[in-house]
Design an enzyme around this catalytic site. Structure first.
Site, PDB file in Angstrom:
ATOM      1  N   CYS A 194       4.958 -28.952  -4.432  1.00 36.03           N
ATOM      2  CA  CYS A 194       4.502 -28.284  -3.208  1.00 36.03           C
ATOM      3  C   CYS A 194       2.994 -28.020  -3.286  1.00 36.03           C
ATOM      4  O   CYS A 194       2.246 -28.325  -2.356  1.00 36.03           O
ATOM      5  CB  CYS A 194       5.287 -26.970  -3.044  1.00 36.03           C
ATOM      6  SG  CYS A 194       5.007 -26.171  -1.469  1.00 36.03           S
ATOM      7  N   CYS A 195       2.536 -27.480  -4.405  1.00 36.49           N
ATOM      8  CA  CYS A 195       1.099 -27.220  -4.573  1.00 36.49           C
ATOM      9  C   CYS A 195       0.311 -28.521  -4.589  1.00 36.49           C
ATOM     10  O   CYS A 195      -0.797 -28.589  -4.067  1.00 36.49           O
ATOM     11  CB  CYS A 195       0.839 -26.470  -5.876  1.00 36.49           C
ATOM     12  SG  CYS A 195       1.053 -24.701  -5.764  1.00 36.49           S
TER      13      CYS A 195
ATOM     14  N   CYS B 192      -0.220 -18.248  -1.244  1.00 37.56           N
ATOM     15  CA  CYS B 192       0.730 -18.423  -0.148  1.00 37.56           C
ATOM     16  C   CYS B 192       1.754 -17.288  -0.178  1.00 37.56           C
ATOM     17  O   CYS B 192       2.115 -16.782  -1.259  1.00 37.56           O
ATOM     18  CB  CYS B 192       1.446 -19.759  -0.295  1.00 37.56           C
ATOM     19  SG  CYS B 192       0.364 -21.193  -0.131  1.00 37.56           S
TER      20      CYS B 192
ATOM     21  N   CYS C  52       4.868 -17.188  -2.552  1.00 40.11           N
ATOM     22  CA  CYS C  52       4.580 -17.310  -3.988  1.00 40.11           C
ATOM     23  C   CYS C  52       3.657 -16.200  -4.501  1.00 40.11           C
ATOM     24  O   CYS C  52       3.092 -16.330  -5.590  1.00 40.11           O
ATOM     25  CB  CYS C  52       3.950 -18.666  -4.276  1.00 40.11           C
ATOM     26  SG  CYS C  52       4.944 -20.046  -3.709  1.00 40.11           S
TER      27      CYS C  52
ATOM     28  N   CYS D 195      -2.342 -23.681  -9.291  1.00 39.34           N
ATOM     29  CA  CYS D 195      -1.835 -24.577  -8.247  1.00 39.34           C
ATOM     30  C   CYS D 195      -2.132 -26.020  -8.596  1.00 39.34           C
ATOM     31  O   CYS D 195      -1.486 -26.932  -8.083  1.00 39.34           O
ATOM     32  CB  CYS D 195      -2.439 -24.224  -6.899  1.00 39.34           C
ATOM     33  SG  CYS D 195      -4.208 -24.536  -6.785  1.00 39.34           S
TER      34      CYS D 195
HETATM   35  S1  SF4 Z   1       1.491 -21.561  -3.542  1.00 42.78           S
HETATM   36 FE1  SF4 Z   1       3.701 -21.833  -3.107  1.00 42.78          FE
HETATM   37  S2  SF4 Z   1       3.887 -22.293  -0.892  1.00 42.78           S
HETATM   38 FE2  SF4 Z   1       1.713 -22.539  -1.507  1.00 42.78          FE
HETATM   39  S3  SF4 Z   1       1.491 -24.700  -1.923  1.00 42.78           S
HETATM   40 FE3  SF4 Z   1       1.949 -23.732  -3.895  1.00 42.78          FE
HETATM   41  S4  SF4 Z   1       4.207 -23.741  -4.132  1.00 42.78           S
HETATM   42 FE4  SF4 Z   1       3.692 -24.260  -1.968  1.00 42.78          FE
END
Ligand code: SF4
Length: 241
Positions: free
Chosen positions: A114-115, A198, A201, A225
């Site tokens: 996701c990151c 985010c 998280c 991240c």
């Molecule tokens: S901080 Fe969390 S929601 Fe944001 S990009 Fe990374 S995993 Fe995804």
């Protein structure tokens, strides 16, 4: 400006320099980098307290220095509002975001991916599109367990210098700088957050580690991240960003 010249014992600098000396050192690092890189020098502004500090320092060195913000669909509404306000004041700040389709709740099932998709890819895009040769970050070596091994000047990607001008600043000195210079911060800090990310998280944490509230309950807890650990010069055409 040479990397070797600035390879000093960071621990000694963290405790040995006073606030004024740290501000002067950070300004000197930015000024020297600007003399070399000119318009290729760009600030990565995450909108957190540390980024706001380097953004303000850079503007003192040269008001025309540009910046970029990487945002995601999961940023808290307070952060989005704060971002819109600062971009309205500073049109030289460009915003990058990846709107591609991704699986629901990927931040739970695979936060690294996701990151990578939502943060690392837009960062690569910013570096490519803005023709960045040196990026300035708000990294600090006392922020948490994953931030102890950085240097003030690095070149992890060939052809892309990374400048960490406030690497040796303590959390208290960041707030000292922001207060003394009346720099407006994200209202989430008033709620007790110490490191912002985010919404799914990021939690409020009272632990010593400033980043302990990030990715709680996952293998990334208190971690990164990826923009400071992954290659940034590999630009992917795919991904819809
Ligand atoms: S901080 Fe969390 S929601 Fe944001 S990009 Fe990374 S995993 Fe995804």
């Amino acid at each position: 400006m040479s990397e070797l010249e600035y390879r000093e014992n960071l621990k000694e600098l963290v405790d040995g320099l006073n606030f004024k000396e740290k501000v002067e050192r950070a300004e000197r690092l930015i000024r020297e980098a600007y003399e070399i890189h000119g318009a290729g020098l760009v600030v990565a502004n995450s909108l957190g307290k540390d980024s706001l500090c380097v953004w303000d320092l850079a503007k003192r060195v040269a008001p025309e220095i540009r910046g970029f913000i990487v945002t995601t669909r999961y940023k808290p509404e307070e952060t989005v509002r704060f971002m819109n306000e600062i971009v309205a004041r500073h049109p030289e700040l460009r915003v990058f975001k990846n709107d591609m389709d991704i699986p629901d709740r990927l931040y739970e099932t695979d936060p690294d991916l996701c990151c990578d998709l939502l943060k690392v890819r837009p960062t690569r895009q910013a570096i490519e599109e803005m023709k960045i040769t040196c990026w300035i970050t708000g990294l600090r070596c006392t922020e948490g367990r994953t931030r102890t091994d950085f240097q003030e000047i690095e070149e992890r990607d060939i052809g892309l210098v990374k400048l960490n001008p406030i690497l040796i600043w303590k959390e208290r000195e960041i707030w000292q700088y922001l207060a003394l210079n009346s720099v407006k911060v994200n209202p989430l800090y008033a709620q007790g957050y110490r490191s912002l990310g985010c919404a799914p998280c990021t939690r409020i944490s009272n632990e010593d580690d400033e980043r302990a509230g990030r990715w709680v309950g996952t293998s990334k807890c208190g971690g990164e991240c990826g923009i400071h650990t992954r290659p940034l010069k590999i630009f992917s055409e795919g991904g819809g960003i």
